[in-house]
Design an enzyme around this catalytic site. Sequence first.
Site, PDB file in Angstrom:
ATOM      1  N   CYS A  53      83.592  20.176 -23.389  1.00 35.86           N
ATOM      2  CA  CYS A  53      82.384  20.925 -23.786  1.00 35.86           C
ATOM      3  C   CYS A  53      82.036  21.976 -22.738  1.00 35.86           C
ATOM      4  CB  CYS A  53      81.230  19.946 -23.986  1.00 35.86           C
ATOM      5  SG  CYS A  53      79.707  20.760 -24.520  1.00 35.86           S
ATOM      6  N   GLU A  77      75.973  15.571 -51.289  1.00 34.07           N
ATOM      7  CA  GLU A  77      75.942  16.878 -50.635  1.00 34.07           C
ATOM      8  C   GLU A  77      74.831  17.770 -51.194  1.00 34.07           C
ATOM      9  OE1 GLU A  77      77.103  17.985 -47.956  1.00 34.07           O
ATOM     10  OE2 GLU A  77      78.426  16.313 -47.502  1.00 34.07           O
TER      11      GLU A  77
END
Length: 351
Positions: free
Chosen positions: A211, A42
């Site tokens: 969506c 990360e």
Amino acid sequence: MSKNQKIISDKLLKWYDQNARLLPWRLFGRAKPDPYKIWISEIMLQQTTVQAVIPYFKLFIQKWPTVDQLCKSDLSEVLHLWSGLGYYSRARNLHLSSSIINSKYNNFLPSTESELLKLPGIGSYTAAAIMAIAFNKRAVVVDGNIKRVVSRLFFLEKPIKENYREIWDYTNCITPNIRVGDFVQSLMDLGSEVCTPSKPRCYQCPVINDCKAKNNKKENFIPLKQRKLEKNSRNGSSFFIRKGQKVLIYKRLDHGLLASLDALPSIGWDNQVDHRLEFIKKLEKKKISSIKHEFTHFTLKMDIYLVEYLENENLKLPKDFIWADINNLKKFSFPTLMQKILKKIINDQKP
DNA sequence: GTCCAGGAAC
DNA sequence: GTTCCTGGAC
């Protein structure tokens, strides 16, 4: 979480089970992720693409497989491995954090957001990502990919930078209580492989029917572009000071741009005052080339000068300056800017 | 060649 | 709000 929102996370998890990217910091099957690897990945992935990170990550884990081993390393070794990856304060913070995790947490990465946030180099995004991915604890993770995916799913008609709160709220709404790590990574992978910045592959999308941007035929226009602020440009000079098969290099200041990295003596471009470089003005030099390099906030045109160093000049080297063997520059920690300059000089010298 | 994407620290 | 880098898309 409403029924509709649960349907979205279920579809994403199902898609992830079939389509997850095989990345070196991911473990599959019943194995639990290694929090150390998730942390390193990360940090490396901050402002950096997966493709760029993978080879660096593999080398890093090979060299320092655990916090315990990392905290015994020298910062210079970490910077050397980081050379070329960019944003070098990440390496400095990683090294610093490893000592804290060693001394304060007995080599275990802390598993609460508030403790993670105390570690240098970990901000709100990274803390949430580690919570979810490394510990499978519920956290709202909003990275660059997720901002785009969520903006499209809910048809948020604002530029991303002006809309963090709303994007966070919607992400919170669709984040499930179980399999949070997989869910977060499903959004990331969807954004990377399907819901891409340009030419999204909606025909592959598991949530195409949910969506709202797609339903409005606006998937190519969400998120809204924001006007780009103009970048200024700077001019600098780099000096290839040669003595036979040696070249003069130095270690940059330990703060600011390219901190603590190795470099050819260079002036006039980084807004830093480094008195060690004053001797350059007296040298007899010849301009041999120039290159361009893009930084976040400025474009750099760097002129390259050749200096043939004469033994009888008897230069007294400032601190952290050394004559480096031209054929063995690999052992130094050059940023990409310097690698570009060195490559240019070496290529130009070939007939 | 230029543009763009990608978080943290100060 | 400004400073930190790079690689790949265009």
